[in-house]
Design a protein around this motif. Sequence first.
Motif, mmCIF file in Angstrom:
data_model
loop_
_atom_site.group_PDB
_atom_site.id
_atom_site.type_symbol
_atom_site.label_atom_id
_atom_site.label_comp_id
_atom_site.label_asym_id
_atom_site.label_seq_id
_atom_site.Cartn_x
_atom_site.Cartn_y
_atom_site.Cartn_z
ATOM 1 N N ILE A 175 30.572 41.643 37.326
ATOM 2 C CA ILE A 175 32.343 41.565 37.350
ATOM 3 C C ILE A 175 32.711 41.704 35.746
ATOM 4 O O ILE A 175 33.760 42.358 35.659
ATOM 5 N N GLU B 85 28.108 44.612 41.545
ATOM 6 C CA GLU B 85 28.794 43.769 40.649
ATOM 7 C C GLU B 85 28.917 42.368 41.122
ATOM 8 O O GLU B 85 29.902 42.040 41.811
ATOM 9 N N TYR C 197 29.416 47.290 44.782
ATOM 10 C CA TYR C 197 29.478 46.549 45.689
ATOM 11 C C TYR C 197 29.629 45.200 45.000
ATOM 12 O O TYR C 197 28.805 44.740 43.979
ATOM 13 N N LEU C 198 30.768 44.679 45.274
ATOM 14 C CA LEU C 198 31.227 43.341 44.602
ATOM 15 C C LEU C 198 30.490 42.205 45.102
ATOM 16 O O LEU C 198 30.286 42.128 46.482
ATOM 17 N N ARG D 257 32.579 35.523 45.925
ATOM 18 C CA ARG D 257 33.925 35.237 45.773
ATOM 19 C C ARG D 257 34.654 35.418 44.544
ATOM 20 O O ARG D 257 35.595 36.062 44.207
ATOM 21 N N ASN D 258 33.837 34.945 43.374
ATOM 22 C CA ASN D 258 34.709 34.936 42.174
ATOM 23 C C ASN D 258 34.696 36.378 41.538
ATOM 24 O O ASN D 258 35.416 36.682 40.660
ATOM 25 N N ALA D 259 33.659 37.234 41.986
ATOM 26 C CA ALA D 259 33.617 38.581 41.765
ATOM 27 C C ALA D 259 34.672 39.404 42.284
ATOM 28 O O ALA D 259 35.534 40.105 41.634
ATOM 29 N N LYS D 260 35.169 38.993 43.612
ATOM 30 C CA LYS D 260 36.219 39.482 44.287
ATOM 31 C C LYS D 260 37.492 39.247 43.692
ATOM 32 O O LYS D 260 38.453 40.046 43.310
ATOM 33 N N ILE D 261 37.809 37.911 43.222
ATOM 34 C CA ILE D 261 38.779 37.430 42.607
ATOM 35 C C ILE D 261 39.142 38.101 41.262
ATOM 36 O O ILE D 261 40.246 38.590 40.529
ATOM 37 N N ALA E 162 37.665 41.065 40.170
ATOM 38 C CA ALA E 162 38.248 42.467 40.354
ATOM 39 C C ALA E 162 39.740 42.399 40.940
ATOM 40 O O ALA E 162 40.284 43.525 40.218
ATOM 41 N N LEU E 163 40.069 41.691 41.801
ATOM 42 C CA LEU E 163 41.734 41.727 42.041
ATOM 43 C C LEU E 163 42.666 41.508 40.710
ATOM 44 O O LEU E 163 43.368 42.303 40.560
#
Length: 289
Positions: A142, A183, A255-256, A259-263, A265-266
């Motif tokens: 990330i 990621e 690929y993320l 959870r903290n990778a997705k946050i 990225a957002l």
Amino acid sequence: MTTSLSSKAVVITGASTGIGRACALHLDELGLPVFAGVRRPADAVDLQQVASAGLTPLFIDVTDQATITAAAEQVRTALNGSGLAGLVNNAGIAVGGPLEFLPLAKLKAQFEINVLGQMAVTQAFLPLLRPARGRVINMSSISGRIAMPYLGPYAASKFALEALNDSLRVELKPWGIEVICIEPGAIKTPIWHKSLTEAQVMADGLPQQAEKLYGPAMAHLVEAVMRRGEGGIPAEEVAKVVAEALLTHRPKTRYLVGRNAKIGALVAWLLPDRLRDWVVSRRRTYGDR
Ligand SMILES: NC(=O)c1ccc[n+]([C@@H]2O[C@H](COP(=O)([O-])OP(=O)(O)OC[C@H]3O[C@@H](n4cnc5c(N)ncnc54)[C@H](OP(=O)(O)O)[C@@H]3O)[C@@H](O)[C@H]2O)c1
């Protein structure tokens, strides 16, 4: 072991610990022939003790061209004319610290391993990937999308890796070779402890002025890195995603993982710079202004 999986040989760099080791063992369990990159004989023995006979240690230091060339030759001989199904460029280190005082040698080392090393390995193995329409999997982070303060060297290396990944993906498309970025967010591996030790060494070597300016921030970095290491998800979660990226019919381009990778990225995608700066720095303590 199914015939189709037993013919899908994969090379993984940095398989002694953490994510690389988890990938090597997971793919081995699935029945793929795995060439696991290590730098020390003890790590080779350790892996062989827990894996099947399908796992072969491969001595490879991504900063040493001679070991890369020898490793590619070893794999070419072992494959005996069939191609390589995957290359997982995983080896990496994390360098942190205030950029104002960062010794440039540390920045160079970060790029030598995380960027140039990945490219050198990719170049060496592409002739083996080509006949099998194999896949290149780059272990980004990330931090390849959002650069945190005091992790500038690490983030810069992952941004660079993402750029090379994207160029290569299009360059290799004519031959059906997929290039995929993984990621992960925080993963529980030794990398954070290693970088902490490094950060401590660097902090000890900083001039007095740096201590005055960045002392509290460095202390915060150490604490944040410790938290990140301890609170991370297991490396096996990344290994499952790597297996999917390797084996699925139509892989995603990135690929993320976690959870903290997705946050993260957002946040990187959604927030304007100033608001993002506030979000990433709001809990930091600064020294003298
Ligand atoms: N942990 C996380 O939270 C996280 C999150 C996102 C991305 N990542 C990425 O995941 C990858 C693996 O990291 P990890 O967390 O699993 O850390 P790790 O447990 O410290 O593993 C790093 C691996 O890289 C190897 N390595 C280091 N320098 C090398 C070199 N010059 N040549 C060959 N191998 C070398 C290490 O081998 P030695 O044992 O020989 O040093 C080790 O096997 C890295 O690219 C990292 O940036 C990690």
